[in-house]
Design an enzyme around this catalytic site. Structure first.
Site, PDB file in Angstrom:
ATOM      1  N   GLY A   1      -0.273-114.415  -2.150  1.00 39.68           N
ATOM      2  CA  GLY A   1      -0.279-114.606  -3.604  1.00 39.68           C
ATOM      3  C   GLY A   1       0.420-115.892  -3.993  1.00 39.68           C
ATOM      4  O   GLY A   1      -0.128-116.732  -4.714  1.00 39.68           O
TER       5      GLY A   1
ATOM      6  N   ALA B   1      -2.655-120.555   5.687  1.00 38.34           N
ATOM      7  CA  ALA B   1      -2.833-120.803   4.244  1.00 38.34           C
ATOM      8  C   ALA B   1      -4.073-121.636   3.901  1.00 38.34           C
ATOM      9  O   ALA B   1      -4.247-122.009   2.734  1.00 38.34           O
ATOM     10  CB  ALA B   1      -1.591-121.429   3.603  1.00 38.34           C
ATOM     11  N   ALA B   2      -4.947-121.882   4.873  1.00 36.26           N
ATOM     12  CA  ALA B   2      -6.183-122.604   4.538  1.00 36.26           C
ATOM     13  C   ALA B   2      -7.005-121.781   3.540  1.00 36.26           C
ATOM     14  O   ALA B   2      -7.530-122.312   2.554  1.00 36.26           O
ATOM     15  CB  ALA B   2      -6.991-122.888   5.794  1.00 36.26           C
ATOM     16  N   GLY B   3      -7.100-120.478   3.787  1.00 36.57           N
ATOM     17  CA  GLY B   3      -7.831-119.600   2.857  1.00 36.57           C
ATOM     18  C   GLY B   3      -7.147-119.548   1.503  1.00 36.57           C
ATOM     19  O   GLY B   3      -7.808-119.455   0.462  1.00 36.57           O
ATOM     20  N   ASP B   4      -5.825-119.600   1.500  1.00 38.17           N
ATOM     21  CA  ASP B   4      -5.086-119.576   0.233  1.00 38.17           C
ATOM     22  C   ASP B   4      -5.327-120.870  -0.551  1.00 38.17           C
ATOM     23  O   ASP B   4      -5.464-120.848  -1.783  1.00 38.17           O
ATOM     24  CB  ASP B   4      -3.587-119.398   0.486  1.00 38.17           C
ATOM     25  CG  ASP B   4      -3.291-118.089   1.203  1.00 38.17           C
ATOM     26  OD1 ASP B   4      -4.072-117.133   1.024  1.00 38.17           O
ATOM     27  OD2 ASP B   4      -2.301-118.034   1.954  1.00 38.17           O
TER      28      ASP B   4
HETATM   29  O1  RIB Z   1      -2.299-116.651   4.267  1.00 35.27           O
HETATM   30  C1  RIB Z   1      -1.127-117.075   4.874  1.00 35.27           C
HETATM   31  C2  RIB Z   1      -0.002-116.164   4.490  1.00 35.27           C
HETATM   32  O2  RIB Z   1      -0.249-114.885   5.027  1.00 35.27           O
HETATM   33  C3  RIB Z   1       1.351-116.561   5.034  1.00 35.27           C
HETATM   34  O3  RIB Z   1       2.038-117.450   4.195  1.00 35.27           O
HETATM   35  C4  RIB Z   1       2.029-115.223   5.226  1.00 35.27           C
HETATM   36  O4  RIB Z   1       3.107-115.024   4.378  1.00 35.27           O
HETATM   37  C5  RIB Z   1       0.955-114.176   5.033  1.00 35.27           C
HETATM   38  O5  RIB Z   1       1.040-113.568   3.817  1.00 35.27           O
END
Ligand code: RIB
Length: 301
Positions: free
Chosen positions: A42, A246-249
């Protein structure tokens, strides 16, 4: 409604260890020096959107500890509204144990801590901010009942990143406008292995009655935007991976930021693919998220 973005979800402190290769079950491997750095799907998505210029409010929970304070400080430094991140006494802030191998691939174990205490009551407390948002972004690192409540409270575009991979109730999918799974998450949602072939992935993505727009992130293959009639392949941006965390984030946050500006799904997905590509070129979660100028340059290239 404003052009703001509400991100409802998790905050974790990531403890990251580089490894030459991932351990097999029962095996111990020696890694490099650990780094403690802000993460959580998030919070990462919130920071991703804010770094691109989005007006972002983060809604979640941390513990009353140093990690929680560090995570809230990181949000404030990224220029987003962190006042709606509540503090739970007596439980630790969420922690993610992350190993990153020489090819940049990771494995992640999340201990949810305060994230597991996030509830529909927290959503009710933030209903004004959610009601003002043009885009709401959701993931699955907080309890599903709260995610459903957030989707139902959102008048704008609702994006669900169904991570970590799991099946979800139709009640949640009914409140979602754009689903953004990776290949594994798409398979998990439908209870089967996701194929490699793009046509087969599109056919699988069309199995959902709701939502009718599914953006499948495919890592080094780019992304696939699927609706009832079309499947649009967003070509990958060529980069050298250092850390895929965190690429997807980055993708989801950038997609939200582009939707908040009124971009089309095609332009938003290309913008998001560029943000995701840039995030894999640097280590860490929030530390790897690109600026607007960087994404603009890659999209132009
Ligand atoms: O998507 C990456 C994230 O997944 C990391 O930052 C970790 O905290 C997990 O939630």
């Amino acid at each position: 409604m404003t052009s703001s973005i509400a991100v409802v979800g998790s905050l974790n402190l990531d403890i990251v260890v580089p490894v030459a290769r991932h351990p097999r079950p029962g095996e111990t491997v020696l890694g490099g020096d650990s780094v403690r750095t802000p993460g959580g799907k998030g919070a990462n998505q919130a920071v991703a959107a804010a770094r691109l210029g989005g007006d972002v409010v983060m809604i979640g929970r941390v513990g009353a500890d140093d990690a929680g304070r560090q995570l809230k400080d990181a949000l404030a430094e990224a220029g987003l509204e962190a006042g709606r991140v509540a503090v739970t006494e007596g439980v630790p802030t969420g922690i993610a144990l992350i190993a990153v191998d020489a090819a940049g691939e990771n494995t992640i174990v999340v201990s949810p801590g305060a994230n597991a205490h996030f509830s529909s009551t927290d959503v009710e407390a933030a209903v004004e901010a959610i009601g003002d948002a043009a885009v709401t972004v959701l993931q699955l690192e907080v309890p599903v009942a709260a995610v459903i409540a957030a989707a139902q409270a959102s008048p704008g575009v609702v994006i669900l990143n169904p991570a970590p991979a799991q099946e979800v109730p139709d009640e949640l999918l009914d409140g979602v406008d754009v689903l953004v799974p990776n290949r594994g998450e798409l398979g998990a949602l439908l209870g089967e292995e996701a194929p490699d072939d793009l046509d087969a992935i599109a056919a699988l993505a069309r199995r959902f009655e709701e939502p009718t727009t599914v953006v499948v992130t495919l890592g080094s293959q780019g992304a696939l935007v699927v609706d009832a009639t079309d499947a649009l392949h967003i070509k990958p941006f060529e980069v050298t991976p250092v850390d895929t965390t965190a690429a997807g984030d980055a993708f989801c946050g950038a997609l939200a930021e582009a939707f908040a500006r009124g971009e089309s799904i095609e332009a938003a997905a290309r913008w998001a693919a560029a943000a995701g590509a840039l995030a894999v070129t640097r280590p860490g979660a929030q530390a790897s998220l690109p600026t607007r100028a960087e994404v603009e340059e890659l999209v132009r290239s």
